[in-house]
Design a protein around this motif. Structure first.
Motif, PDB file in Angstrom:
ATOM      1  N   ALA A  87     -36.990  79.399  17.037  1.00  0.00           N
ATOM      2  CA  ALA A  87     -38.324  79.146  17.573  1.00  0.00           C
ATOM      3  C   ALA A  87     -38.820  77.767  17.161  1.00  0.00           C
ATOM      4  N   ALA A  88     -39.526  77.099  18.072  1.00  0.00           N
ATOM      5  CA  ALA A  88     -40.042  75.760  17.778  1.00  0.00           C
ATOM      6  C   ALA A  88     -41.153  75.809  16.743  1.00  0.00           C
ATOM      7  N   SER A  89     -41.961  76.875  16.766  1.00  0.00           N
ATOM      8  CA  SER A  89     -43.047  77.031  15.801  1.00  0.00           C
ATOM      9  C   SER A  89     -43.347  78.509  15.631  1.00  0.00           C
ATOM     10  N   ASP A  90     -43.996  78.839  14.505  1.00  0.00           N
ATOM     11  CA  ASP A  90     -44.303  80.236  14.213  1.00  0.00           C
ATOM     12  C   ASP A  90     -45.347  80.276  13.096  1.00  0.00           C
ATOM     13  N   THR A  91     -46.540  80.776  13.404  1.00  0.00           N
ATOM     14  CA  THR A  91     -47.588  80.857  12.387  1.00  0.00           C
ATOM     15  C   THR A  91     -47.590  82.198  11.659  1.00  0.00           C
ATOM     16  N   TRP A  92     -46.653  83.094  11.999  1.00  0.00           N
ATOM     17  CA  TRP A  92     -46.640  84.395  11.350  1.00  0.00           C
ATOM     18  C   TRP A  92     -46.504  84.325   9.822  1.00  0.00           C
ATOM     19  N   PRO A  93     -45.648  83.476   9.255  1.00  0.00           N
ATOM     20  CA  PRO A  93     -45.536  83.467   7.794  1.00  0.00           C
ATOM     21  C   PRO A  93     -46.873  83.271   7.081  1.00  0.00           C
ATOM     22  N   GLU A  94     -47.761  82.453   7.647  1.00  0.00           N
ATOM     23  CA  GLU A  94     -49.076  82.246   7.037  1.00  0.00           C
ATOM     24  C   GLU A  94     -49.941  83.488   7.202  1.00  0.00           C
ATOM     25  N   LEU A  95     -49.896  84.118   8.364  1.00  0.00           N
ATOM     26  CA  LEU A  95     -50.652  85.359   8.566  1.00  0.00           C
ATOM     27  C   LEU A  95     -50.124  86.466   7.674  1.00  0.00           C
ATOM     28  N   TRP A  96     -48.823  86.503   7.481  1.00  0.00           N
ATOM     29  CA  TRP A  96     -48.226  87.546   6.655  1.00  0.00           C
ATOM     30  C   TRP A  96     -48.767  87.514   5.228  1.00  0.00           C
TER      31      TRP A  96
END
Length: 229
Positions: free
Chosen positions: A73-82
């Motif tokens: 994936a080019a980007s993913d904000t899930w780690p911060e939400l996690w």
């Protein structure tokens, strides 16, 4: 030892996170958020630290890995939400109904939560163990109980505790019509005086608080320590 009396303050130990599954980005009006606020106000009054996240505002890459940038994936904000989910004791999934189903962003959220299900806490249990889950559903078509059953099954499957009567919602008349909180011709707001909705939101919200208090010291890991053979 923590005080678990019915009126005990939980400010120092309880944090709730609500995920709003609306398809409308901020700052647009979200009827789902109006429903969330009815529940969140009960938790806040009891000293619970509440955070509301509009899922569509975040770039959640599709996939079932903790960080999808490691999988193309080019980007993913899930780690911060996690990290914010990990700090919460209560997780409430709120979603509108579209085509009889939870919204697409809610489905993606559930997939990303599932991506963390292989992680363990310091007792060797699921990292979701001792977190409490609830579900809010809104819309103007049938399917509230169907959607809630899918969401709550998903949450208990990954390890969350689901209290009794842990879902609530409001649906208007089938087809186009008023959504929750819309102003009606008589000046009232759609759904605000619905006894079924108000009662179930109250019961759900209080049961989330009660279970978070009960689980404050953790579920014993006898029999559910994944490190054991």
């Amino acid at each position: 030892m923590r005080n678990h009396s019915p009126r005990a303050s939980v400010q120092s130990m309880t944090r709730a996170i609500y995920f709003n599954g609306t398809l409308t980005p901020s700052p647009g009006l979200s009827h789902t958020e109006l429903l969330i606020e009815k529940s969140a106000s009960i938790l806040r009054a009891e000293g619970v630290d509440v955070e509301i996240i509009r899922t569509v505002d975040h770039d959640l890459a599709p996939g079932v890995q903790p960080d999808m940038t490691e999988h193309g994936a080019a980007s993913d904000t899930w780690p911060e939400l996690w990290r914010r989910v990990l700090a919460a004791d209560i997780i409430v999934i709120a979603t509108p109904i579209w085509l009889g189903q939870a919204s697409s962003v809610t489905r993606r959220l559930l997939e990303r939560l599932y991506a963390q299900s292989g992680q363990l806490n310091d007792r060797g249990q699921s990292v979701f163990m001792n977190k409490v889950a609830g579900c809010l559903v809104g819309g103007n078509e049938d399917g509230m109980k169907h959607v809630a059953s899918e969401v709550l099954y998903s949450m208990q499957h990954i390890g969350c505790a689901v209290p009794p009567q842990a879902d609530a919602g409001w649906v208007g008349e089938a087809g186009p019509g008023a959504s929750y909180g819309d102003e009606l011709d008589d000046g009232s707001r759609a759904g605000y005086d619905n006894d079924f909705t108000n009662r179930n939101v109250r019961i759900m919200s209080w049961n989330l608080i009660h279970f978070a208090r009960l689980l404050a010291d953790g579920i014993p890991n006898e029999g559910n320590d994944r490190r054991q053979d």
